[in-house]
Scaffold this active site. Structure first.
Site, PDB file in Angstrom:
ATOM      1  CE  LYS A   4     112.180 -19.369  -2.011  1.00 47.43           C
ATOM      2  NZ  LYS A   4     111.605 -18.184  -1.935  1.00 47.43           N
TER       3      LYS A   4
ATOM      4  CD  GLU B 199     101.028  -7.314   1.867  1.00 43.03           C
ATOM      5  OE1 GLU B 199     101.585  -8.119   1.009  1.00 43.03           O
ATOM      6  OE2 GLU B 199     100.755  -7.735   3.121  1.00 43.03           O
TER       7      GLU B 199
ATOM      8  NE  ARG C 255      98.621  -9.854   3.480  1.00 41.29           N
ATOM      9  CZ  ARG C 255      98.699 -10.938   4.081  1.00 41.29           C
ATOM     10  NH1 ARG C 255      98.001 -11.624   3.779  1.00 41.29           N
ATOM     11  NH2 ARG C 255      99.369 -10.937   5.116  1.00 41.29           N
TER      12      ARG C 255
END
Length: 648
Positions: free
Chosen positions: A287, A373, A401
């Protein structure tokens, strides 16, 4: 800064041009594309690190697959900036995440190369399988390619999709973009497992040979596969075992170097040529790759404001007040210091939600469950049932969610889980996908749920204390993104009386503005405008969307010609609840005019938050217009331009 020189990239009007280039030219495109992404994001801000990590992968996929006939689906979509540049949107990158500009995520209405919109995680494999079924049933579509990160693949929905895809056995490509980093460092057993697989390709000087042997083992004709398997064992010294993905029915290839264009192209071409069922290609990437400030940053420059390319320094305006997120984190930490039963749960967002502040002092009492979640909510419910005091800190848009878990595992059992709901209301550049528009309605519908909204940062401190003290059932408090209003913060939060609002400003009977949340400042500005026209306004802060302060509402209804509710939520929320309760109490029977100001029945596109609220009509001018309509006065009596100057 000087715009990057990009002679090879300049020849790319679309992915078809990539398919006419040599591998060496494709490597040049990737180098130039990386420089262009850095330059573009430096001007607009956005998700830089994730996009830099998939530059080579973006070029390779478009060069090998026949997009847009083949469907490329980016999970979350915040890594799609190179993809946008390669698919005809290069000349609009300066509008990224701006009002009327390009979305910061994939968006179906934006391009035929975005077959599936995204901004929440772990949806790509499910969508790709849907496209695959469509292809097999005769729809005019080719292969489906899902690119999913190691953070997103840890979520339950990804497992559900892989389980289904493996059982279906249809030709499908999943590319695992493994950079060991989502927004925060990854957590959980899957992360450790993937790290172990990645280490297999890095053993000593033979790492490259291991990856080649692995690829041969999966892609070669059957007579060659056994030899390839033995070769891998000889190279790595490890006995070949089936991977987790193979147990789910996928052919597993990798790990491979996601920044090695030659290896990427070779593996993708072979997979596309030979695959008959579902294939997972494990790519290891970095990243922020290729930009030192990003690679060296703790979050790999996941989300940045405008910045100087040479130094990496971000141009962030100096805050005049602390952020709501920071105020919550500090208030929670202070309470945790006094009460050892207070714990915190977050879903891959420790810094985004502010619980990282508590984690620094009490690391054993803060739990990052990853992008999960649903699990996070029920995990918190279990801790509440054990007698602990869990604060479940999740953005409004992501709490959606886990709604079934909020209903079934928390509310139905009356468990005292404290929901700290960040990013309430409209959030700016992330646009409609991240708007916290619905939590007031979907939480207020639940029996026994207490729902609060902070009008300013001092109120937020009080609401954290109120939630900590509330042991009789679930409770939630919401607050927006960004900085507070600059009010003085209390040294200690006050425990509020449940369901009790407050009068902020007394008027003389014309209109009452009943506000929930941080639009209280807009109500005050509207009251000033109305006073200039001889209209007196009372301002009240409801504090609670549930239970409602019916004594306060009754007082306002009986002493004013009109009552206007104001909220940062969608229809069916606070205003709807007020109307329903007023009707059931007979308060609409005697001439009191009631209007509800809320977000419109549409998704509001990205812009600065103030512009989004103005577009939605939920600001001081919108309040004034609604008051004038309710009082049946000519709206033209106010010059809004002069009104804004008074306000400013």
């Amino acid at each position: 800064m000087t715009k990057p020189v990009t002679p090879t990239l300049d020849r790319v009007a679309g992915p078809a041009d990539l398919r006419e280039m040599s591998d060496r030219e494709l490597s040049s495109v990737a180098d130039e594309l990386r420089a262009e992404v850095i330059e573009a994001v430096s001007q607009t801000g956005g998700h830089l690190g994730s996009s830099l990590g998939v530059v080579e992968l973006s070029v390779a996929i478009h060069a090998v697959f026949d997009t847009p006939r083949d469907k490329l689906i980016w999970d979350v979509g915040h890594q799609c900036y190179p993809h946008k540049i390669l698919t005809g949107r290069r000349n609009r990158m300066h509008t990224l995440r701006q009002g009327g500009g390009l979305s910061g995520f994939t968006k179906r209405s934006e391009s035929e190369f975005d077959p599936f919109g995204a901004a929440h995680s772990s949806t790509s494999i499910s969508a790709a399988l849907g496209f695959t079924v469509g292809r097999d049933m005769g729809r005019p579509t080719g292969d489906a390619v899902a690119v999913i990160g190691d953070g997103s693949i840890s979520a339950g929905m990804a497992y559900e999709a892989m389980n289904n895809a493996g059982a279906e056995g249809r030709r499908l490509f999943v590319i695992l973009n493994d950079n060991e980093m989502s927004i925060a460092p990854p957590v959980g057993a899957m992360s450790s497992y993937l790290s172990g697989l990645a280490d297999l390709s890095r053993i000593g000087p033979f790492g490259g040979l291991a990856a080649v042997a692995e690829g041969m083992e999966q892609l070669a004709p059957k007579p060659v596969r056994e030899g390839a398997r033995r070769a891998r064992e000889m190279v790595t010294g490890l006995e070949s075992k089936g991977t987790f993905f193979e147990e789910l029915g996928f052919d597993y290839i990798g790990p491979i170097d996601g920044h090695d264009m030659g290896q990427l192209l070779s593996v993708l071409r072979s997979a596309r040529t030979r695959a008959t069922g579902p294939v997972l290609i494990h790519c290891c990437t970095v990243k922020g790759k290729g930009y030192a400030p990003a690679e060296g940053s703790a979050d790999k420059y996941h989300g940045v404001s405008k910045f100087d390319v040479g130094t990496g320094v971000q141009a962030k305006a100096k805050a005049n007040a602390p952020s709501y997120t920071g105020v919550f984190g500090d208030a929670l930490t202070a309470l945790a210091a006094e009460d050892p039963n207070i714990v915190a749960v977050t879903a891959a967002m420790p810094s985004g939600t502010g619980v990282d502040r508590m984690a620094k002092r009490f690391p054993s009492r803060v739990f990052d469950v990853g992008i999960a979640e649903q699990h996070g909510v029920t995990f918190a419910a279990g801790m509440a049932a054990s007698g602990l005091k869990p604060f479940c800190a999740i953005y409004s848009t992501f709490l959606q969610r886990g709604y079934d878990q909020v209903v079934h595992d928390v509310a139905l059992q009356g468990l005292p889980v404290r929901f700290a709901i960040d990013r309430a209301g409209l959030v700016g550049a992330d646009g409609a996908t991240h708007a916290g528009a619905f939590d007031i309605g979907y939480l207020s519908a639940l029996p026994g749920m207490v729902v609060m909204a902070a009008a300013d940062e001092a109120e937020l401190v009080h609401m954290v204390a109120t939630a900590a003290a509330h042991d009789t059932g679930p409770i939630a408090f919401r607050y927006p993104r960004g900085n507070g209003t600059g009010v003085a913060l209390p040294e200690r939060g006050e425990v509020l009386q449940i369901g009790k609002g407050r009068i902020i400003r007394e008027g003389e009977g014309d209109v009452a503005l009943l506000s929930l949340g941080t639009l209280l400042g807009e109500c005050e500005a509207a009251a000033t405008m109305l006073a200039g026209e001889g209209i007196n306004a009372t301002i009240a802060d409801a504090r609670f969307a549930k239970p409602l302060d019916m004594a306060l509402i009754t007082q306002l209804a009986e002493t004013h010609s009109a009552v206007i509710t104001v909220e940062q939520g969608a229809r069916g929320g606070f205003g709807a609840s007020v109307l329903q309760e007023m009707a059931s109490h007979g308060l609409l029977d005697h001439g009191c005019r009631v209007r509800t100001l809320c977000l419109p029945d549409r998704f509001v596109d990205q812009a600065a938050p103030s512009e989004m609220y103005r577009d939605a009509g939920v600001d001081a001018e919108g309040i004034v217009a609604m008051v004038l309509g309710a009082l049946q006065q000519d709206r033209k009596v106010i010059d809004f331009h002069s009104a804004r100057s008074v306000r400013d």
